[in-house]
Design an enzyme around this catalytic site. Structure first.
Site, PDB file in Angstrom:
ATOM      1  N   ARG A 143      96.293  56.655  45.978  1.00 54.38           N
ATOM      2  CA  ARG A 143      95.234  55.564  45.532  1.00 54.38           C
ATOM      3  C   ARG A 143      93.703  56.339  46.124  1.00 54.38           C
ATOM      4  NH1 ARG A 143      94.412  50.276  43.648  1.00 54.38           N
ATOM      5  NH2 ARG A 143      92.387  49.357  44.644  1.00 54.38           N
ATOM      6  N   GLN A 173      97.870  49.871  36.181  1.00 46.04           N
ATOM      7  CA  GLN A 173      97.482  48.521  36.005  1.00 46.04           C
ATOM      8  C   GLN A 173      97.757  48.164  34.328  1.00 46.04           C
ATOM      9  OE1 GLN A 173      96.054  45.880  37.781  1.00 46.04           O
ATOM     10  NE2 GLN A 173      96.485  44.911  35.933  1.00 46.04           N
TER      11      GLN A 173
END
Length: 356
Positions: A143, A173
């Site tokens: 990330r 997501q």
């Protein structure tokens, strides 16, 4: 003889009825098929690199794991003996918890690395880090601030790299979002999703995915907050190829017109705090409210990847029965599990394929 046949027929009927009732939510009885799909060994940096059948396969595996583990209470140590390196330059509740708990639930060992533990490109070059981690682990989730960091990791690593978020894309997501919509509506093809907000990484991932699933996409963003031109051009190409609609406007009500799904996200991402005052001014009128929803379809729903701020969506919408934000958050776990299983094993789903 006839009574015996009747007894057998009743038993068969009961068995079929039980199987039908055991189908996970979102499944239809219609026939469906995919071409040959094998994702083992692949990296997952952007959904741009994945075909329609490959994305559907990932959603199918995710729903399969959710059904078998959550609903059937099965133990599936599919990743036993494997380890995961989690590199977090940016903090996150959902990405960390879904990945750590999901990998452990499948029998693997996740290792969390913050910026205090590992300094990509500072104490050690990204190239060296990628090669070192390839010797320790089976897969890496990173990330990061810059998408180029992921590309360098992927270039130098000999193991799969997963994009946990970058400035350009947030693909994990979007898998959760489409799984949530699959469960709620029963199929995805023909749905209209309206994005009302910033032209950011989450939107970019929607744009790389929606058309491949037969989903129309309507985008409302203030002037100056457009998606990246290269992403827009690819989305336009995909929309033409898959015969879906792609609409860009600066009017939230126009974007919401006739929509099944209203979606927004933060207006101020990590690293943009100094822009807060200007951004709040520029996004006036973009809050999703019941007035916004009044022009959507009667079966409208709402998504938000969280965390949410009051200015982005009213409480009336966010906490309503139309809001799917908490099932959406939970599905971050099942989709990251489905993704990691697909990249690390030859696993085949055990439940019927849903109608996409």
């Amino acid at each position: 003889m006839s009574s015996k046949l009747l007894s057998v027929n009743n038993a068969v009927f009961k068995c079929l009825k039980t199987l039908q009732n055991s189908r996970p939510r979102g499944f239809s009885t219609g026939a469906a098929s995919l071409g040959p799909v094998n994702l083992k060994g692949r990296s997952f940096l952007t959904l741009k690199d994945f075909s329609s059948d490959e994305i559907k396969r990932l959603l199918w595996v995710s729903l399969d794991l959710k059904h078998r583990i959550k609903h059937e209470k099965q133990s599936l140590p599919l990743l036993q003996g494997k380890s995961l390196a989690m590199i977090f330059e940016k903090r996150s509740t959902r990405t960390r918890m879904s990945t750590e708990t999901g990998f452990a639930l499948l029998g693997g060992h996740p290792c969390f690395l913050t910026s205090q533990d590992i300094h990509l490109g500072v104490n050690e070059g990204t190239t060296d880090t990628a090669r070192v981690l390839s010797g320790f682990c089976d897969i890496v989730l990173a990330r990061v601030y810059s998408h180029s960091t992921l590309e360098e990791l992927d270039k130098e690593a000999s193991i799969p790299i997963i994009n946990g978020l970058s400035d350009l894309y947030h693909p994990i997501q979007i898998l959760a979002d489409f799984l949530t919509l699959q469960e709620h509506y029963g199929s995805l093809n023909g749905l209209t999703v309206s994005w009302i907000g910033d032209g950011n990484n989450v939107l970019h991932s929607f744009m790389m995915t929606a058309a491949k699933l037969g989903v129309h996409l309507r985008i409302a963003k203030p002037k100056g907050y457009d998606p990246e031109m290269s992403v827009l051009q690819e989305a336009q190409r995909l929309s033409k190829e898959h015969r879906t609609q792609l609409v860009l406007t600066s009017d939230p009500m126009e974007a919401a017109q006739g929509s099944n799904v209203l979606v927004t996200d933060t207006w101020i991402s990590m690293g943009q705090e100094e822009e807060k005052k200007r951004r709040l001014k520029d996004f006036q009128g973009y809050q999703i409210t019941m007035q916004t929803a009044s022009v959507a379809k009667p079966n409208w729903t709402f998504l938000h990847c969280l965390p949410r701020k009051m200015e982005e969506v009213s409480d009336e919408v966010f906490y309503s029965s139309r809001s799917l934000v908490f099932p959406e958050a939970e599905n971050r776990k099942w989709t990251i599990m489905g993704l990691m299983v697909s990249l690390l094993t030859d696993y085949s789903p055990q439940i019927p394929m849903p109608k996409f």
